[in-house]
Design an enzyme around this catalytic site. Structure first.
Site, PDB file in Angstrom:
ATOM      1  N   ASN A 213       3.746-102.991  18.172  1.00 15.48           N
ATOM      2  CA  ASN A 213       4.595-101.809  18.386  1.00 15.48           C
ATOM      3  C   ASN A 213       3.831-100.753  19.182  1.00 15.48           C
ATOM      4  O   ASN A 213       2.652-100.499  18.914  1.00 15.48           O
ATOM      5  CB  ASN A 213       4.974-101.252  17.001  1.00 15.48           C
ATOM      6  CG  ASN A 213       6.050-100.189  17.036  1.00 15.48           C
ATOM      7  OD1 ASN A 213       7.109-100.397  17.604  1.00 15.48           O
ATOM      8  ND2 ASN A 213       5.776 -99.046  16.419  1.00 15.48           N
ATOM      9  N   GLU A 278      11.665 -96.716  17.165  1.00 16.65           N
ATOM     10  CA  GLU A 278      11.507 -95.326  16.718  1.00 16.65           C
ATOM     11  C   GLU A 278      12.291 -94.382  17.626  1.00 16.65           C
ATOM     12  O   GLU A 278      11.834 -93.289  17.967  1.00 16.65           O
ATOM     13  CB  GLU A 278      10.019 -94.932  16.724  1.00 16.65           C
ATOM     14  CG  GLU A 278       9.155 -95.852  15.889  1.00 16.65           C
ATOM     15  CD  GLU A 278       7.691 -95.444  15.836  1.00 16.65           C
ATOM     16  OE1 GLU A 278       7.353 -94.311  16.243  1.00 16.65           O
ATOM     17  OE2 GLU A 278       6.873 -96.263  15.388  1.00 16.65           O
ATOM     18  N   ASP A 280      14.140 -91.713  19.497  1.00 16.09           N
ATOM     19  CA  ASP A 280      14.633 -90.333  19.449  1.00 16.09           C
ATOM     20  C   ASP A 280      14.569 -89.773  20.865  1.00 16.09           C
ATOM     21  O   ASP A 280      13.727 -90.182  21.665  1.00 16.09           O
ATOM     22  CB  ASP A 280      13.901 -89.443  18.419  1.00 16.09           C
ATOM     23  CG  ASP A 280      12.406 -89.361  18.588  1.00 16.09           C
ATOM     24  OD1 ASP A 280      11.864 -89.814  19.617  1.00 16.09           O
ATOM     25  OD2 ASP A 280      11.743 -88.833  17.672  1.00 16.09           O
TER      26      ASP A 280
HETATM   27  C1  XIL Z   1       5.071 -89.862  12.566  1.00 17.36           C
HETATM   28  C2  XIL Z   1       5.879 -89.330  11.407  1.00 17.36           C
HETATM   29  O1  XIL Z   1       7.216 -89.227  11.814  1.00 17.36           O
HETATM   30  C3  XIL Z   1       5.352 -88.013  10.958  1.00 17.36           C
HETATM   31  O2  XIL Z   1       5.983 -87.612   9.762  1.00 17.36           O
HETATM   32  C4  XIL Z   1       3.850 -88.079  10.723  1.00 17.36           C
HETATM   33  O3  XIL Z   1       3.357 -86.795  10.441  1.00 17.36           O
HETATM   34  C5  XIL Z   1       3.146 -88.632  11.930  1.00 17.36           C
HETATM   35  O4  XIL Z   1       3.699 -89.896  12.263  1.00 17.36           O
HETATM   36  N1  XIL Z   1       4.596 -93.281  16.321  1.00 17.36           N
HETATM   37  C6  XIL Z   1       4.608 -93.943  15.115  1.00 17.36           C
HETATM   38  C7  XIL Z   1       5.045 -93.259  13.887  1.00 17.36           C
HETATM   39  O5  XIL Z   1       4.364 -95.164  15.098  1.00 17.36           O
HETATM   40  O6  XIL Z   1       4.376 -93.718  12.749  1.00 17.36           O
HETATM   41  C8  XIL Z   1       4.884 -91.762  14.003  1.00 17.36           C
HETATM   42  O7  XIL Z   1       5.479 -91.165  12.854  1.00 17.36           O
HETATM   43  C9  XIL Z   1       5.526 -91.260  15.279  1.00 17.36           C
HETATM   44  C10 XIL Z   1       4.883 -91.888  16.491  1.00 17.36           C
END
Ligand code: XIL
Length: 469
Positions: A213, A278, A280
């Protein structure tokens, strides 16, 4: 045809004809609540999860354990999603805060909630440079390597059989132009740390799909080329890997790339699943909605894009809340981005019943007479970036076919091969020889096969020479 195929394949759906019969048969004979339940179950295409399921995909979200007591949050979660990713609760600092002491309370809460509500779980993340406990941050060398293998083994074993896909390794490549690995304490234990983590995860939980990932790998660039080269090499050498996750965190500085779908497709063509893990997209209104629709359409157009997860439910739940990057506003209302996502899911391509072959069969060119006596020929194509390249070499057998072959490439001074796949390389600089591997040596007359290699420095110019045996 395609819509009936999609209906046939889905799990939680009722055919419209049967639905009508069921509803009319039950009206008046059962409580109103029962009729309502039937109507809800039948309303495929009105939530993200049901619409994605219509297309053979899942739709997921990151979940924070401490929000499972928020009824608005849980209401949306249970209605809209059928996959959850613990946002932080399965990370190394959360699950092994002291070495050898494993705590699963928060992660277990999320897994239990998912199981009780018919959702699957994406495990995130077994080995990562970030969010390590302090004790691991202070380790190095073989002590860290053993600690990592133990961590992967323990956590994957604890959740054995409960995880749809594991992010086994997260974010192991550097940003910028050279396609290098990210420097980290894990990387400094040796370049093989990634495959070691994957092998440990497979041993611990053979039924979970194992993913690599990363972010900034969503379009074709030096970083995604480097991941592509690694995955190709893993496939060629039998390192267990089943999927590549594309984090897909977008904003105006890093928008959805124009070649997003093509990039997903080229990874899928390596013979593994791709997942949007992930998602957004910062922004608002129509622009944001259009970007979400673009992402959904790209996934649906790639048959091995098996699901999409957003990184949170409401804007206020987001790790970058100020960018309002999610599908629901702070009050839990659906945004334009939600409607665009749902519409794109409902209008997208279902997974074809017979998926296209994952690796295209070798093509036989039209019968141009091969040069007499030539055992094989080779041609080279390049993807380049500042400081590096990926080369694809096509080997074509001459009139006698081949039992084996070797292609020789001459590299400019200062250039080095860092990785090769579908061929065995000898040397890394100067004149480098690439010989067939077990499965691609034998070619009939005129048949072709491809191998590749990655390099740093100036790419080679000219045609590789080829000898057949
Ligand atoms: C982020 C979380 O959303 C937050 O709450 C935390 O403070 C930091 O990590 N890439 C990833 C995720 O693989 O695990 C991250 O998540 C965002 C970026």
């Amino acid at each position: 045809m395609s819509s009936s195929t999609a209906r046939d394949r889905g799990s939680a759906r009722v055919r419209p004809d049967r639905r009508a019969a069921l509803v009319s048969a039950t009206v008046g004979t059962v409580a109103a609540g029962m009729v309502l339940a039937l109507a809800t179950a039948a309303s495929a295409g009105t939530t993200l999860a049901t619409s994605a399921a219509e297309k053979g995909r899942y739709f997921g979200t990151a979940v924070a354990a401490n929000k499972l007591s928020d009824s608005t949050y849980v209401g949306i979660l249970n209605r809209e999603f059928n996959m959850v990713t613990p946002e932080n609760e399965m990370k190394w600092d959360a699950t092994e805060p002291s070495q050898g002491q494993f705590t699963y309370t928060s992660a277990d809460r999320i897994v239990s909630h998912a199981q009780a509500n018919g959702m699957r779980v994406r495990g995130h993340a077994l080995a990562w440079h970030s969010q390590q406990p302090g004790w691991a941050q202070n380790l190095s060398g073989s002590a860290l390597r053993s600690a990592m293998v133990n961590h992967v083994t323990q956590v994957a074993t604890h959740y054995k059989g409960k995880i749809h896909s594991w992010d086994v390794v997260n974010e192991a490549f550097a940003d910028g132009g050279n396609g290098a690995r990210r420097d980290s304490n894990l990387q400094r234990t040796g370049n093989d740390w990634i495959e070691v983590a994957f092998r440990a995860a497979r041993t611990a939980d053979p039924s979970a799909k194992l993913c690599y990932n990363d972010y900034n790998t969503d379009g074709q660039n030096a970083k995604s080329n480097a991941v592509y080269a690694m995955v190709s090499d893993f496939k060629a050498r039998g390192v267990p890997i089943d999927c590549v996750g594309f984090q897909s965190h977008f904003n105006s500085a890093s928008p959805v790339p124009g070649d997003y779908q093509a990039n997903l497709q080229r990874f899928a063509n390596l013979g593994l699943d791709v997942q949007i893990t992930e998602l957004d997209i910062e922004g608002s209104g129509t622009a944001q909605a259009n970007s979400y629709a673009t992402v959904v359409r790209a996934c649906l157009a790639v048959s091995r894009c098996t699901g999409i997860s957003v990184w949170g439910i409401r804007d206020t739940d987001s790790w970058r809340a100020s960018g309002t990057p999610l599908l629901f506003d702070g009050n839990g209302n659906k945004k334009a981005a939600y409607t665009a996502t749902l519409d794109a899911l409902n209008s997208g391509t279902p997974i074809p019943t017979t998926p296209p072959p994952t690796t295209p069969p070798p093509t036989t060119p039209p019968p141009t007479t091969p040069p007499p006596g030539a055992g094989c020929t080779a041609s080279l194509s390049l993807q380049t970036w500042t400081g590096g390249f990926v080369a694809t070499v096509r080997v074509t057998a001459g009139s006698s076919g081949t039992n084996g072959w070797a292609a020789t490439v001459t590299l400019p001074s200062g250039t080095a091969v860092t990785n090769a796949w579908n061929a065995q390389s000898s040397g890394t600089t100067g004149t480098v020889r690439f010989a067939n591997v077990a499965y691609n040596g034998r070619l009939t007359a005129g048949q072709s096969t491809e191998f590749g290699f990655q390099g740093v420095g100036t790419p080679p110019a000219g045609t590789p020479s080829c000898t057949a045996s």
